[in-house]
Design a protein around this motif. Structure first.
Motif, PDB file in Angstrom:
ATOM      1  N   ALA A 447      -0.772-139.193  73.737  1.00 35.04           N
ATOM      2  CA  ALA A 447      -0.038-138.134  74.437  1.00 35.04           C
ATOM      3  C   ALA A 447      -0.747-137.727  75.714  1.00 35.04           C
ATOM      4  N   SER A 448      -2.081-137.526  75.647  1.00 31.24           N
ATOM      5  CA  SER A 448      -2.792-137.079  76.848  1.00 31.24           C
ATOM      6  C   SER A 448      -2.793-138.165  77.915  1.00 31.24           C
ATOM      7  N   TRP A 449      -2.885-139.448  77.506  1.00 31.82           N
ATOM      8  CA  TRP A 449      -2.813-140.522  78.504  1.00 31.82           C
ATOM      9  C   TRP A 449      -1.447-140.531  79.190  1.00 31.82           C
ATOM     10  N   GLN A 450      -0.376-140.412  78.416  1.00 32.04           N
ATOM     11  CA  GLN A 450       0.966-140.419  79.012  1.00 32.04           C
ATOM     12  C   GLN A 450       1.133-139.277  80.021  1.00 32.04           C
ATOM     13  N   VAL A 451       0.673-138.089  79.660  1.00 29.10           N
ATOM     14  CA  VAL A 451       0.837-136.930  80.539  1.00 29.10           C
ATOM     15  C   VAL A 451       0.034-137.119  81.824  1.00 29.10           C
ATOM     16  N   GLU A 452      -1.225-137.575  81.694  1.00 30.25           N
ATOM     17  CA  GLU A 452      -2.041-137.789  82.892  1.00 30.25           C
ATOM     18  C   GLU A 452      -1.442-138.882  83.778  1.00 30.25           C
ATOM     19  N   ALA A 453      -0.944-139.943  83.157  1.00 24.74           N
ATOM     20  CA  ALA A 453      -0.334-141.021  83.938  1.00 24.74           C
ATOM     21  C   ALA A 453       0.899-140.519  84.687  1.00 24.74           C
ATOM     22  N   LEU A 454       1.726-139.726  84.022  1.00 24.89           N
ATOM     23  CA  LEU A 454       2.919-139.187  84.688  1.00 24.89           C
ATOM     24  C   LEU A 454       2.533-138.353  85.904  1.00 24.89           C
ATOM     25  N   HIS A 455       1.549-137.486  85.738  1.00 19.72           N
ATOM     26  CA  HIS A 455       1.138-136.630  86.854  1.00 19.72           C
ATOM     27  C   HIS A 455       0.634-137.463  88.028  1.00 19.72           C
ATOM     28  N   ARG A 456      -0.056-138.547  87.734  1.00 21.91           N
ATOM     29  CA  ARG A 456      -0.528-139.406  88.821  1.00 21.91           C
ATOM     30  C   ARG A 456       0.632-140.047  89.573  1.00 21.91           C
ATOM     31  N   PHE A 457       1.605-140.545  88.835  1.00 24.01           N
ATOM     32  CA  PHE A 457       2.739-141.198  89.495  1.00 24.01           C
ATOM     33  C   PHE A 457       3.539-140.191  90.317  1.00 24.01           C
ATOM     34  N   GLU A 458       3.714-138.988  89.764  1.00 24.00           N
ATOM     35  CA  GLU A 458       4.489-137.986  90.497  1.00 24.00           C
ATOM     36  C   GLU A 458       3.726-137.495  91.734  1.00 24.00           C
ATOM     37  N   ALA A 459       2.403-137.325  91.631  1.00 25.06           N
ATOM     38  CA  ALA A 459       1.621-136.766  92.737  1.00 25.06           C
ATOM     39  C   ALA A 459       1.253-137.815  93.781  1.00 25.06           C
ATOM     40  N   SER A 460       0.750-138.973  93.310  1.00 25.46           N
ATOM     41  CA  SER A 460       0.220-139.969  94.248  1.00 25.46           C
ATOM     42  C   SER A 460       1.307-140.858  94.832  1.00 25.46           C
ATOM     43  N   ASP A 461       2.251-141.269  93.990  1.00 27.25           N
ATOM     44  CA  ASP A 461       3.288-142.187  94.455  1.00 27.25           C
ATOM     45  C   ASP A 461       4.575-141.467  94.850  1.00 27.25           C
ATOM     46  N   HIS A 462       4.585-140.141  94.684  1.00 27.19           N
ATOM     47  CA  HIS A 462       5.734-139.316  95.073  1.00 27.19           C
ATOM     48  C   HIS A 462       7.026-139.812  94.422  1.00 27.19           C
ATOM     49  N   LEU A 463       6.916-140.227  93.148  1.00 26.98           N
ATOM     50  CA  LEU A 463       8.095-140.673  92.424  1.00 26.98           C
ATOM     51  C   LEU A 463       8.787-139.483  91.775  1.00 26.98           C
ATOM     52  N   ASP A 464      10.128-139.576  91.663  1.00 26.39           N
ATOM     53  CA  ASP A 464      10.810-138.539  90.901  1.00 26.39           C
ATOM     54  C   ASP A 464      10.547-138.772  89.416  1.00 26.39           C
ATOM     55  N   ARG A 465      10.914-137.827  88.568  1.00 24.86           N
ATOM     56  CA  ARG A 465      10.564-137.891  87.152  1.00 24.86           C
ATOM     57  C   ARG A 465      11.086-139.165  86.467  1.00 24.86           C
ATOM     58  N   PRO A 466      12.356-139.551  86.620  1.00 29.02           N
ATOM     59  CA  PRO A 466      12.807-140.771  85.928  1.00 29.02           C
ATOM     60  C   PRO A 466      12.029-142.012  86.359  1.00 29.02           C
ATOM     61  N   ALA A 467      11.781-142.170  87.649  1.00 23.54           N
ATOM     62  CA  ALA A 467      11.038-143.345  88.127  1.00 23.54           C
ATOM     63  C   ALA A 467       9.601-143.307  87.636  1.00 23.54           C
ATOM     64  N   ALA A 468       8.991-142.117  87.636  1.00 20.40           N
ATOM     65  CA  ALA A 468       7.613-141.987  87.165  1.00 20.40           C
ATOM     66  C   ALA A 468       7.512-142.334  85.681  1.00 20.40           C
ATOM     67  N   LEU A 469       8.502-141.932  84.891  1.00 19.27           N
ATOM     68  CA  LEU A 469       8.470-142.240  83.463  1.00 19.27           C
ATOM     69  C   LEU A 469       8.638-143.739  83.212  1.00 19.27           C
TER      70      LEU A 469
END
Length: 492
Positions: A447-469
């Motif tokens: 769970a913690s890996w998934q959450v941290e990975a999502l935050h990285r994709f949303e912050a660094s790659d500027h992806l919207d939530r569906p693309a980041a997931l």
């Protein structure tokens, strides 16, 4: 638990006949317990893992019939949703290298299944809830073809009389409705089976209940549902709500839910089966031709089909199981609290921790449940599901403390002791429990890996939530196949 039930409608006479038959089964079961007619010589352990199916774009793939045909392995079976399958691993003893044999078998089976599923355009994912799952994937058309699921869906909604209301308050909030039980299919779990004698059953079940919260905290792997960040182990509230037969008014009257932690420590396995019959009306009132009393009187072992079917529609997190194998009856504790994944190694490490700890606690001179209220165990369970590896728990003699501290200070030594009692090879014991130790030291689980990975994709790659997931799932699948334990997974 998953036996087929054909398409049919039930009459009032069916329900009355079933109620009478299941009570006769309960009487026969009590007689069998008094006479100690159970296989206790060579206790076995078992394992089931539910899997999600995704397409090449890491979205849910409604292809389980095609995948099962391609795999052509009876160990793989259908599950509720067309995007689910389940692998049932042959039972074995833990002594020696039994845990390592579990791991080799599961890895080989999943690798072979993945190879055969790829030409169908489908891949398997061991994860608690698939992050790319959307509400439209849970329509009634995506129920698996087995008539049992359609019948179960029909009976649950007939009992409710209205649509399901799903409301989960976590880091974010989700409120939605459903007109099928398919939200249950979003919850993919790992189930550990432990054969015990009737005399030991209460101690093992009580021990399993006492540590359920700790298991969930360490193994949490389901932080997302429908694009929302909810609980660390969102399976727990989702599964409870997705199979709830109670209307709001019935809930207000204090009627118990079918997904149930329980309400007390037990003194006998009979307590659980008797509660099932006393508290829960039949969902699938299908009667078998066997007369269990006559079968027992004739010196044979009764199937107790109605008791078993009814037990399969009461979803305890630690469920009692009565089964007959090669003409001998036995009892098992089915531990159902953990999600699937992240890797086969993580799964087997979770199993080693559970099997070792539950034995040490069940055989302790002063039972843990004599020092701890049942409500404290339940509070730990839901708190750990919500907060995962960051949870605080209550423990007798220690008060409230971080769950990782409890494991490192108190529970890991007990798990070592318990695995020694099972006769597990010391190298195998150390290898698997080191995975649990490192999870606690790093503070990282699925769970913690998934959450941290999502935050990285949303912050660094500027992806919207569906693309980041989708990116989370893509990276997750690659790391899952590496079989590196999740505490070693790099962040993208």
């Amino acid at each position: 638990m998953g036996e087929d039930v054909g398409v049919r409608t039930f009459t009032r006479e069916d329900r009355a006949r079933y109620r009478e038959k299941v009570r006769r089964c309960l009487d026969v079961f009590a007689e069998m317990l008094r006479e100690s007619r159970f296989d206790v010589d060579r206790p076995m352990t078992g394992l089931e893992i539910e899997l999600n199916l995704v397409d090449d774009g890491f979205m849910p793939a409604m292809r389980n019939a095609d995948v099962l045909a391609a795999i052509a392995d009876p160990a793989f079976q259908t599950e509720l949703g067309q995007f689910n399958v389940e692998i049932n691993v042959a039972p074995r003893r833990l002594a020696g290298t039994g845990t390592g044999e579990f791991e080799k078998h599961v890895r080989a089976s999943l690798n072979a299944a993945e190879e055969r599923a790829r030409p169908v355009g489908t891949h398997m994912v061991m994860i608690g809830i698939l992050p790319t799952l959307r509400p439209e994937h849970l329509s009634g058309t995506n129920l698996s073809a087995n008539p049992r699921y359609a019948l179960l869906n029909e009976q649950i909604f007939a009992a409710r009389g209205e649509d399901l209301q799903i409301a989960i308050n976590g880091v974010e909030r989700l409120t939605t409705t459903a007109d099928t039980i398919l939200p249950e299919a979003a919850c993919t779990s790992t189930q550990f089976h432990l054969q015990v004698s009737p005399a030991q059953f209460a101690d093992y079940w009580n021990a399993a209940q006492a540590i359920a919260g700790v298991q969930v905290a360490l193994g949490a792997n389901a932080p997302f549902l429908f694009g929302r960040h909810l609980w660390a182990e969102t399976r727990i509230p989702l599964f409870q709500q997705a199979t709830d037969t109670r209307s709001e008014e019935i809930k207000a009257q204090g009627v118990r839910p079918r997904v149930w932690f329980g309400e007390r420590w037990i003194t006998n396995v009979f307590d659980l089966f008797e509660e099932n019959v006393r508290y829960f009306p039949a969902l699938l009132p299908v009667c078998d031709d066997e007369d269990p009393a006559r079968t027992l009187a004739g010196g044979d072992v009764p199937k107790l089909a109605e008791l078993r079917l009814h037990n399969g529609t009461v979803y305890r997190w630690n469920r009692p199981v009565y089964d007959v194998l090669r003409g001998r009856p036995h009892l098992r504790v089915e531990n159902r609290v953990l999600p699937a994944g992240p890797t086969v190694l993580d799964t087997i490490a979770n199993g080693a921790f559970y099997f070792g700890l539950v034995r040490a606690l069940a055989e302790s001179d002063r039972p843990l449940w004599s020092q701890m209220s049942f409500s404290a165990a339940e509070e730990n369970f839901y708190g750990c599901a919500r907060h995962g590896i960051d949870a605080q728990v209550f423990w007798p003699g220690l008060g409230y403390l971080p769950v990782t501290e409890l494991v490192l200070r108190r529970l890991l030594p007990l798990a070592y002791e318990g695995l020694d009692r099972w006769g597990v090879d010391p190298d195998e014991r150390d290898r698997l429990l080191t995975v649990i130790e490192q999870r606690c030291l790093t503070g990282r689980n699925g769970a913690s890996w998934q959450v941290e990975a999502l935050h990285r994709f949303e912050a660094s790659d500027h992806l919207d939530r569906p693309a980041a997931l989708r990116e989370v799932v893509r990276h997750y699948v690659t790391l899952m196949h590496s079989n590196r334990p999740v505490h070693e997974w790099p962040l993208p």
